[in-house]
Design a protein around this motif. Structure first.
Motif, PDB file in Angstrom:
ATOM      1  N   ALA A  61      -5.789  13.556  -4.619  1.00 11.01           N
ATOM      2  CA  ALA A  61      -6.939  14.528  -4.144  1.00 11.01           C
ATOM      3  C   ALA A  61      -8.221  13.503  -4.326  1.00 11.01           C
ATOM      4  N   LYS A  62      -8.162  12.671  -5.576  1.00 10.96           N
ATOM      5  CA  LYS A  62      -9.227  11.760  -5.679  1.00 10.96           C
ATOM      6  C   LYS A  62      -9.131  10.507  -5.098  1.00 10.96           C
ATOM      7  N   GLU A  63      -8.023  10.108  -4.678  1.00 16.93           N
ATOM      8  CA  GLU A  63      -7.560   8.950  -4.105  1.00 16.93           C
ATOM      9  C   GLU A  63      -7.770   7.789  -5.167  1.00 16.93           C
ATOM     10  N   GLU A  64      -7.213   7.887  -6.309  1.00 16.38           N
ATOM     11  CA  GLU A  64      -7.517   6.906  -7.511  1.00 16.38           C
ATOM     12  C   GLU A  64      -6.435   6.898  -8.257  1.00 16.38           C
ATOM     13  N   ALA A  94       7.353  -3.867  -6.846  1.00 20.86           N
ATOM     14  CA  ALA A  94       8.040  -5.335  -7.126  1.00 20.86           C
ATOM     15  C   ALA A  94       7.011  -5.975  -8.009  1.00 20.86           C
ATOM     16  N   ASP A  95       5.951  -5.312  -8.387  1.00 19.75           N
ATOM     17  CA  ASP A  95       4.909  -5.855  -9.136  1.00 19.75           C
ATOM     18  C   ASP A  95       5.244  -5.823 -10.706  1.00 19.75           C
ATOM     19  N   LYS A  96       6.411  -4.852 -10.853  1.00 19.21           N
ATOM     20  CA  LYS A  96       7.048  -4.538 -12.226  1.00 19.21           C
ATOM     21  C   LYS A  96       6.279  -3.382 -12.820  1.00 19.21           C
ATOM     22  N   THR A  97       5.394  -2.742 -12.139  1.00 21.07           N
ATOM     23  CA  THR A  97       4.684  -1.637 -12.657  1.00 21.07           C
ATOM     24  C   THR A  97       4.753  -0.313 -12.045  1.00 21.07           C
ATOM     25  N   ILE A  98       4.714   0.811 -12.673  1.00 25.89           N
ATOM     26  CA  ILE A  98       4.533   2.110 -12.453  1.00 25.89           C
ATOM     27  C   ILE A  98       3.294   2.504 -12.061  1.00 25.89           C
ATOM     28  N   LYS A  99       2.502   3.026 -11.247  1.00 34.84           N
ATOM     29  CA  LYS A  99       1.071   3.636 -11.084  1.00 34.84           C
ATOM     30  C   LYS A  99       1.390   5.211 -10.981  1.00 34.84           C
ATOM     31  N   VAL A 100       0.320   5.928 -11.668  1.00 33.10           N
ATOM     32  CA  VAL A 100       0.212   7.341 -11.414  1.00 33.10           C
ATOM     33  C   VAL A 100      -1.126   7.613 -10.620  1.00 33.10           C
ATOM     34  N   TRP A 101      -1.027   8.430  -9.573  1.00 35.49           N
ATOM     35  CA  TRP A 101      -2.193   8.508  -8.616  1.00 35.49           C
ATOM     36  C   TRP A 101      -2.629   9.927  -8.886  1.00 35.49           C
ATOM     37  N   GLY A 121      -3.792  -0.849  -4.763  1.00 38.10           N
ATOM     38  CA  GLY A 121      -3.555  -1.102  -6.276  1.00 38.10           C
ATOM     39  C   GLY A 121      -2.459  -1.957  -6.682  1.00 38.10           C
ATOM     40  N   HIS A 122      -1.231  -1.773  -6.231  1.00 35.97           N
ATOM     41  CA  HIS A 122       0.047  -2.350  -6.256  1.00 35.97           C
ATOM     42  C   HIS A 122      -0.444  -4.004  -5.520  1.00 35.97           C
ATOM     43  N   THR A 138       1.023  -1.360  -0.062  1.00 38.36           N
ATOM     44  CA  THR A 138      -0.098  -0.198  -0.122  1.00 38.36           C
ATOM     45  C   THR A 138       0.744   1.352   0.051  1.00 38.36           C
ATOM     46  N   ILE A 139       0.216   2.347  -0.286  1.00 33.56           N
ATOM     47  CA  ILE A 139       0.582   3.575  -0.278  1.00 33.56           C
ATOM     48  C   ILE A 139      -0.239   4.362   0.786  1.00 33.56           C
ATOM     49  N   LYS A 140       0.324   4.890   1.827  1.00 36.27           N
ATOM     50  CA  LYS A 140      -0.374   5.709   2.562  1.00 36.27           C
ATOM     51  C   LYS A 140       0.221   7.132   2.756  1.00 36.27           C
ATOM     52  N   ILE A 141      -0.765   8.037   3.026  1.00 37.28           N
ATOM     53  CA  ILE A 141      -0.777   9.565   2.913  1.00 37.28           C
ATOM     54  C   ILE A 141      -1.287   9.989   4.387  1.00 37.28           C
ATOM     55  N   TRP A 142      -0.125  10.852   4.987  1.00 39.81           N
ATOM     56  CA  TRP A 142      -0.168  11.021   6.445  1.00 39.81           C
ATOM     57  C   TRP A 142      -0.352  12.621   6.373  1.00 39.81           C
ATOM     58  N   ASN A 143      -1.011  13.022   7.788  1.00 41.69           N
ATOM     59  CA  ASN A 143      -0.866  14.469   8.188  1.00 41.69           C
ATOM     60  C   ASN A 143       0.276  14.579   9.201  1.00 41.69           C
ATOM     61  N   CYS A 144       1.241  15.189   8.902  1.00 41.82           N
ATOM     62  CA  CYS A 144       2.246  15.256   9.631  1.00 41.82           C
ATOM     63  C   CYS A 144       2.188  16.467  10.944  1.00 41.82           C
TER      64      CYS A 144
END
Length: 219
Positions: A160-163, A150-157, A129-130, A112-118
């Protein structure tokens, strides 16, 4: 040529800071802050309970670190101590990318990728998605986030829409590292010993290098 000596085990990550200092993270579970003008160690940050894999610098000049202990720590360099620990990942934190908004993104072996409020030290959202470890994160000038896995892909996110906007395929092995060339182009480094350049406008691979002598761990 200068050699800085202080860590007792493998150094996994380096981060040049804004004030002529360098941070290094190691398998010895320690972060060392080095003064590049005086060419010496200033102090150590101790608190993780496993190897340190990733580093980042926040807009307020605090440093963040990701570790095999599944946590992210925020360090106050002025006070030379830990300010907070972010808990939420179920695996090692391999990638950190401070965002233009002041938020922080992290990638993990938990896929996963997580977004944090610091400021509140709380998790804001999780991007799914990965299907394997997320090794690298970079942000584009338009605010979108790119992730290499490591799943051999690059994803562009779209954060704001979390997609996920789209996925780039073409690497034959794990993608270890990403770097932004400009608004249209990014480069990736892979375990298949090849670095590649991708066009985000056409969503296509535009260049592949010949094989290197080893894994392309950093670009």
């Amino acid at each position: 040529i200068l050699t800085y000596t202080g860590h007792k085990k493998t150094i996994n990550c380096l981060l040049e800071l804004q004030d002529n200092r360098l941070a290094s993270g190691s398998d010895d579970e320690i972060i060392i802050i080095w003064n590049l003008l005086k060419n010496k160690q200033e102090f150590q940050l101790i608190g993780h309970s496993a190897e340190i894999l990733s580093l980042g610098e926040l807009p307020n000049k605090n440093v963040v670190s990701g570790s095999w202990d599944n946590t992210i720590k925020i360090w106050n360099l002025e006070k030379q101590k830990e300010e907070a620990t972010l808990v939420g990942h179920r695996g090692a934190v391999c990638a950190l990318c401070p965002l233009f908004s002041g938020l922080l993104s992290s990638g993990s072996t938990d896929q996963t990728i997580k977004i944090w409020n610091c400021e509140s030290y709380k998790e804001q959202t999780t991007l799914y998605g990965h299907t394997m470890t997320v090794f690298s994160l970079v942000q584009l000038s338009n605010g979108n986030l790119c992730s290499g896995s490591a799943d051999k892909t690059i994803k562009v996110w779209d954060i704001a829409k979390e997609e996920c906007l789209f996925t780039l395929t073409g690497s034959s092995n794990w993608i270890y590292s990403l770097a932004v060339i400009n608004d249209e182009l990014i480069v990736s480094g892979s375990k298949d010993q090849i670095f590649r350049i991708w066009n985000l406008e056409s969503r296509s691979l535009v260049y592949s290098s010949t094989k290197q002598v080893g894994f392309v761990n950093s670009v």
